[in-house]
Design a protein around this motif. Structure first.
Motif, PDB file in Angstrom:
ATOM      1  N   HIS A  12       0.852  -1.264  -0.062  1.00  0.00           N
ATOM      2  CA  HIS A  12      -0.059   0.013  -0.018  1.00  0.00           C
ATOM      3  C   HIS A  12       0.922   1.082  -0.047  1.00  0.00           C
ATOM      4  N   PRO A  13       0.449   2.539  -0.511  1.00  0.00           N
ATOM      5  CA  PRO A  13       1.513   3.480  -0.551  1.00  0.00           C
ATOM      6  C   PRO A  13       1.399   4.196   0.890  1.00  0.00           C
ATOM      7  N   ALA A  14       2.362   4.922   0.899  1.00  0.00           N
ATOM      8  CA  ALA A  14       2.788   5.543   2.338  1.00  0.00           C
ATOM      9  C   ALA A  14       1.684   6.308   2.870  1.00  0.00           C
ATOM     10  N   GLU A  15       0.916   7.045   2.096  1.00  0.00           N
ATOM     11  CA  GLU A  15      -0.026   8.041   2.484  1.00  0.00           C
ATOM     12  C   GLU A  15      -1.253   7.205   3.071  1.00  0.00           C
ATOM     13  N   ARG A  16      -1.466   5.917   2.576  1.00  0.00           N
ATOM     14  CA  ARG A  16      -2.472   5.065   3.284  1.00  0.00           C
ATOM     15  C   ARG A  16      -2.326   4.544   4.557  1.00  0.00           C
ATOM     16  N   VAL A  17      -1.052   4.095   4.513  1.00  0.00           N
ATOM     17  CA  VAL A  17      -0.384   3.546   5.779  1.00  0.00           C
ATOM     18  C   VAL A  17      -0.258   4.736   7.110  1.00  0.00           C
ATOM     19  N   TRP A  18       0.168   5.866   6.586  1.00  0.00           N
ATOM     20  CA  TRP A  18       0.081   6.993   7.346  1.00  0.00           C
ATOM     21  C   TRP A  18      -1.358   7.189   8.108  1.00  0.00           C
ATOM     22  N   CYS A  19      -2.389   7.196   7.129  1.00  0.00           N
ATOM     23  CA  CYS A  19      -3.845   7.230   7.455  1.00  0.00           C
ATOM     24  C   CYS A  19      -4.039   6.079   8.597  1.00  0.00           C
ATOM     25  N   ALA A  20      -3.710   4.942   8.290  1.00  0.00           N
ATOM     26  CA  ALA A  20      -3.959   3.918   9.441  1.00  0.00           C
ATOM     27  C   ALA A  20      -3.340   4.158  10.891  1.00  0.00           C
ATOM     28  N   LEU A  21      -1.996   4.923  10.715  1.00  0.00           N
ATOM     29  CA  LEU A  21      -1.435   5.163  11.856  1.00  0.00           C
ATOM     30  C   LEU A  21      -2.113   6.335  12.731  1.00  0.00           C
ATOM     31  N   THR A  22      -2.517   7.161  11.954  1.00  0.00           N
ATOM     32  CA  THR A  22      -2.846   8.495  12.729  1.00  0.00           C
ATOM     33  C   THR A  22      -4.515   8.990  12.807  1.00  0.00           C
ATOM     34  N   ASP A  23      -5.320   7.956  12.060  1.00  0.00           N
ATOM     35  CA  ASP A  23      -6.691   7.927  12.311  1.00  0.00           C
ATOM     36  C   ASP A  23      -7.131   7.076  13.723  1.00  0.00           C
ATOM     37  N   ARG A  24      -7.694   7.844  14.641  1.00  0.00           N
ATOM     38  CA  ARG A  24      -8.176   7.354  15.649  1.00  0.00           C
ATOM     39  C   ARG A  24      -9.034   6.024  15.516  1.00  0.00           C
ATOM     40  N   GLU A  25      -9.935   6.099  14.545  1.00  0.00           N
ATOM     41  CA  GLU A  25     -10.909   4.965  14.425  1.00  0.00           C
ATOM     42  C   GLU A  25     -10.172   3.946  13.802  1.00  0.00           C
ATOM     43  N   LEU A  26      -9.421   4.330  12.747  1.00  0.00           N
ATOM     44  CA  LEU A  26      -8.458   2.776  12.105  1.00  0.00           C
ATOM     45  C   LEU A  26      -7.722   2.531  13.118  1.00  0.00           C
ATOM     46  N   LEU A  27      -6.964   3.146  13.921  1.00  0.00           N
ATOM     47  CA  LEU A  27      -6.129   2.745  14.957  1.00  0.00           C
ATOM     48  C   LEU A  27      -6.528   1.776  15.865  1.00  0.00           C
ATOM     49  N   ALA A  28      -7.881   2.158  16.179  1.00  0.00           N
ATOM     50  CA  ALA A  28      -8.611   1.437  17.366  1.00  0.00           C
ATOM     51  C   ALA A  28      -8.869  -0.038  16.574  1.00  0.00           C
ATOM     52  N   ARG A  29      -9.070  -0.231  15.353  1.00  0.00           N
ATOM     53  CA  ARG A  29      -9.596  -1.340  14.828  1.00  0.00           C
ATOM     54  C   ARG A  29      -8.347  -2.452  14.646  1.00  0.00           C
ATOM     55  N   TRP A  30      -6.948  -1.719  14.523  1.00  0.00           N
ATOM     56  CA  TRP A  30      -6.123  -2.846  14.270  1.00  0.00           C
ATOM     57  C   TRP A  30      -5.058  -2.931  15.578  1.00  0.00           C
ATOM     58  N   PHE A  31      -5.177  -1.683  16.545  1.00  0.00           N
ATOM     59  CA  PHE A  31      -4.074  -1.796  17.492  1.00  0.00           C
ATOM     60  C   PHE A  31      -4.777  -1.551  19.051  1.00  0.00           C
ATOM     61  N   ALA A  32      -5.218  -0.359  19.336  1.00  0.00           N
ATOM     62  CA  ALA A  32      -5.712   0.045  20.390  1.00  0.00           C
ATOM     63  C   ALA A  32      -6.557   1.305  20.188  1.00  0.00           C
ATOM     64  N   GLU A  33      -7.521   1.381  21.092  1.00  0.00           N
ATOM     65  CA  GLU A  33      -8.291   2.514  21.031  1.00  0.00           C
ATOM     66  C   GLU A  33      -7.616   3.949  21.667  1.00  0.00           C
ATOM     67  N   VAL A  34      -7.921   5.041  21.072  1.00  0.00           N
ATOM     68  CA  VAL A  34      -6.954   6.185  21.388  1.00  0.00           C
ATOM     69  C   VAL A  34      -8.090   7.422  21.605  1.00  0.00           C
ATOM     70  N   GLU A  35      -7.667   8.348  22.645  1.00  0.00           N
ATOM     71  CA  GLU A  35      -8.457   9.449  22.555  1.00  0.00           C
ATOM     72  C   GLU A  35      -7.488  10.619  23.062  1.00  0.00           C
ATOM     73  N   THR A  36      -7.777  11.821  22.678  1.00  0.00           N
ATOM     74  CA  THR A  36      -6.988  12.991  22.772  1.00  0.00           C
ATOM     75  C   THR A  36      -7.215  13.728  24.021  1.00  0.00           C
ATOM     76  N   TRP A 134      -9.009  -3.084   3.490  1.00  0.00           N
ATOM     77  CA  TRP A 134     -10.495  -2.523   3.647  1.00  0.00           C
ATOM     78  C   TRP A 134     -10.465  -1.191   3.223  1.00  0.00           C
ATOM     79  N   LEU A 135      -9.478  -0.305   3.816  1.00  0.00           N
ATOM     80  CA  LEU A 135      -9.360   1.035   3.592  1.00  0.00           C
ATOM     81  C   LEU A 135      -8.979   1.453   2.037  1.00  0.00           C
ATOM     82  N   ALA A 136      -8.621   0.769   1.379  1.00  0.00           N
ATOM     83  CA  ALA A 136      -8.273   0.803  -0.132  1.00  0.00           C
ATOM     84  C   ALA A 136      -9.568   0.671  -0.792  1.00  0.00           C
ATOM     85  N   PHE A 137     -10.456  -0.199  -0.600  1.00  0.00           N
ATOM     86  CA  PHE A 137     -11.407  -0.417  -1.200  1.00  0.00           C
ATOM     87  C   PHE A 137     -12.335   0.629  -0.808  1.00  0.00           C
TER      88      PHE A 137
END
Length: 359
Positions: A12-36, A134-137
């Motif tokens: 996947h391109p770096a931009e999509r991976v960056w989105c999965a790293l920094t989007d709270r909802e996506l991060l909760a799906r593959w690692f852990a829930e996050v809150e600011t 899933w995000l790519a789709f």
């Protein structure tokens, strides 16, 4: 200073991976829930309590951010302080994500350190690729443009609190369920019948010559006649029993039975799957040398493996590992990236030339 880390190649391109790293909802799906944290933009609370290797939630502060290449956090968890770095490097087929955590204050027990590193590995090699697929789709605009081609929707970053530009229309998310087809592979078994053994030919029964006493003229005084003593006939087999080989088993060097292997697809995603092989040693001695060869479908590539060393040559992937103790087994898993979404298992699997069970 203690350090753990892992990395994975992603298609996947770096931009999509960056989105999965920094989007709270996506991060909760593959690692852990996050809150600011309230009133801040760079303070985060990662709800990692309960994850393998984590004893409490992590209070993190973003110390460095270079989109879409690097994000670094200073983490505080249960009296321990560490620095967590996520680096994204572009490759010819996508990008490589490296996660590295360095403990700056406090200690990790050996078991906790191993479980924490395995938690990172499982998240990066199993759950993250599935979310990226899933995000790519989701990011594909299925409405055809002027040229008749589909366009990809640009991704946005969730940690930024920028307002949505005016005029941007919200696009409905298209949820697609992809069911993998189960392939039932029948294995034909040939029963080889042994040839009928020849009947043992017994010795021919020859008539026993009858000794006749020649008749002579009667005499008043009988004379002693010679007694015929039967002598063994050289042409007849001896009836004396011959010595038979002893039935007592002889001591021979034990040869341990060959190891066997079982294959199973433990998880699937849009463009790939996770395979698991269990190598069993039913023998009485340790199996020091074993090799499992997995044949992938055309275009398939192994991106990572856990529990075994591996090398890929075309469609063939060779796995080796440490000895398997007598009566025990060893399990290893591998991640496959396949361009064909219908691929849900390898085309073949063999250990020592014998097919793996379950495939």
């Amino acid at each position: 200073m203690s350090e753990i880390g892992t990395e994975v190649d992603l298609f996947h391109p770096a931009e999509r991976v960056w989105c999965a790293l920094t989007d709270r909802e996506l991060l909760a799906r593959w690692f852990a829930e996050v809150e600011t944290m309230a009133g801040t933009q760079n303070r985060l609370l990662l709800h990692t309590a309960g994850l393998p290797g984590f004893g409490a939630a992590v209070d993190a502060e973003i110390t460095e951010r270079q989109e879409p290449e690097l994000i670094a956090l200073r983490c505080l968890e249960g009296g321990r302080r560490s620095r967590l770095t996520c680096a994204v490097t572009a490759t010819a087929e996508g990008c490589r994500l490296s996660v590295r955590e360095v403990l700056e204050h406090g200690v990790w027990a050996d078991e906790q350190r191993e479980r924490r590193e395995e938690c990172y590995r499982q998240a990066l090699t199993n759950r993250l690729p599935a979310i990226l697929d899933w995000l790519a789709f989701q990011q594909v605009d299925l409405r055809r443009g002027e040229a008749g081609m589909t366009a990809e929707i640009p991704v946005t970053e969730a940690f930024d609190d920028e307002p949505v530009p005016a005029g941007r229309r919200s696009r409905p998310l298209l949820v697609a369920g992809l069911a993998g087809a189960a392939l039932a592979v029948g294995v034909a078994v040939w029963a080889v019948l042994p040839a009928e053994p020849d009947r043992a030919a017994g010795p021919a029964s020859a008539p026993v010559p009858t000794a006749t006493t020649p008749s002579g003229s009667p005499r008043s005084t009988p004379t002693a006649r010679p007694t015929r003593t039967a002598t063994p006939d050289a042409t007849r087999p001896s009836r004396t029993p011959t010595a038979r080989p002893s039935r007592t088993p002889t001591s021979a060097a034990p040869s341990g039975p060959a190891v066997t292997a079982r294959y199973e697809t433990v998880s699937t995603r849009l463009f790939g799957y996770t395979g698991e092989v269990v190598v069993d040693n039913p023998g009485g001695v340790a199996a020091k040398d074993w090799t499992v060869v997995v044949t992938l479908a055309g275009g398939g590539r192994v991106s990572d493996a856990s529990g075994a060393d591996w090398r890929q040559d075309g469609q063939s992937v060779t796995f080796t590992g440490p000895p398997v103790k007598a009566g025990q087994s060893r399990t290893f898993t591998f991640e496959v990236r396949d361009s064909d979404p219908r691929a849900r298992a390898p085309e073949g699997c063999a250990v020592g030339g014998s097919p793996c069970a379950g495939l």
